[in-house]
Design a protein around this motif. Structure first.
Motif: not given
Length: 303
Positions: A204-218
């Motif tokens: 969670a720390v890594g995702a909110f600090a370094f990523e956009t957290r966008e997900v394509e639910w294919a």
């Protein structure tokens, strides 16, 4: 006198074989899922879904919960075995490192674990076991050398991905030894929940600090996520914790030698990737090396 079923050859070899197969499918699931979500985001979703299912299982089984000190040790194990290992593998692959090279680097884990186990746990490793470790590593190198052509791609990825690979190798190696020393007395289900909570916090720390957290639910992401949760995060991890509890850390670590050959076979079935004579020979060497490390010599009858 009734024989213990856990000491039977089928149980002794069947459970490790099941673990190796489940663990190997994690690389396949990651390959399918990473195009649709960033590494920490993908891993965070995986951990949260797994925690929900394990919470239900803990309630049904009335799992025993450890004290604060035991929970702290389990949290450290979770950060190492799940947080560092998975985060390192996923980011190395996302950064462009070929999966064969990251598998080879992580395949060094038994050697690292054995060295740490000798220094920290004072485990004794025989000459036969050391020979098996080396033989297994040579076998893994042969499999990956042919399957991925390491001699042609050694410079084809960013150098910084080696940092993630080292993080993954160090995490799984130290975590295996730490779990053996500090976390073996905990209930498997509740202990795994605590480990996953620690790993989820890390992701969670890594995702909110370094990523956009966008997900394509294919559909490929949904299917791979379902397998990663049920087959790997629940099935394989519970088996791993159980194996660590029953065996020496260096012997459990040797099972990871079998993962690259099994993954190569899965790639052949799923993606029609052919295996040549060199890869098959390497697989045989890996199996022989694992047998030399895991199998105990027969007891000597003293007259």
């Amino acid at each position: 006198m009734t024989a213990d079923p856990k000491s039977s050859p089928l149980f002794s070899f069947g459970v490790p074989a099941l673990f190796v197969w489940l663990w190997s499918t994690g690389f396949i699931g990651a390959k399918y899922g990473l195009p649709y979500a960033e590494p920490f985001t993908l891993l965070l979703i995986r951990m949260l879904l797994t925690l929900v299912l394990l919470g239900v299982l803990a309630r049904l089984l009335k799992a025993r919960w450890p004290g604060w000190r035991g929970a702290g040790h389990l949290a450290v194990t979770g950060l190492l075995v799940h947080g560092c290992y998975l985060g390192g593998v996923y980011y190395a692959i996302q950064g462009g490192m070929p999966s064969g090279i990251i598998s080879l680097i992580v395949g060094l884990q038994p050697l690292v674990t054995s060295a740490v186990a000798i220094m920290v746990l004072n485990e004794k490793v025989s000459v036969r076991q050391w020979l098996g470790l080396v033989l297994g590593l040579v076998g893994v190198c042969l499999v990956l050398l042919e399957k991925f052509g390491l001699n042609d791609t050694s410079g084809g990825f960013p150098a910084w991905t080696l940092i993630w690979a080292a993080l993954s190798l160090g995490g799984i190696s130290l975590g295996t030894v730490y779990q053996k020393r500090r976390g073996t007395g905990a209930d498997l289900v509740s202990g795994t929940i605590i480990q996953y909570m620690a790993a989820a916090s890390f992701f969670a720390v890594g995702a909110f600090a370094f990523e956009t957290r966008e997900v394509e639910w294919a559909l490929p992401l949904v299917l791979s996520m379902a397998w990663l949760v049920f087959g790997v995060s629940i099935g394989a991890i519970l088996l791993l914790m159980w194996l660590i509890r029953r065996g020496a850390a260096s012997q459990v670590a040797s099972l990871f030698y079998l993962v690259p050959p099994v993954t190569a076979l899965e790639a052949f079935i799923l993606f029609d990737e052919r295996l040549g004579l060199l890869a098959m020979a390497g697989g045989c060497l890996s199996i022989a090396g694992v047998a030399m490390v895991v199998m105990r010599p027969p007891p000597v009858n003293k007259q």
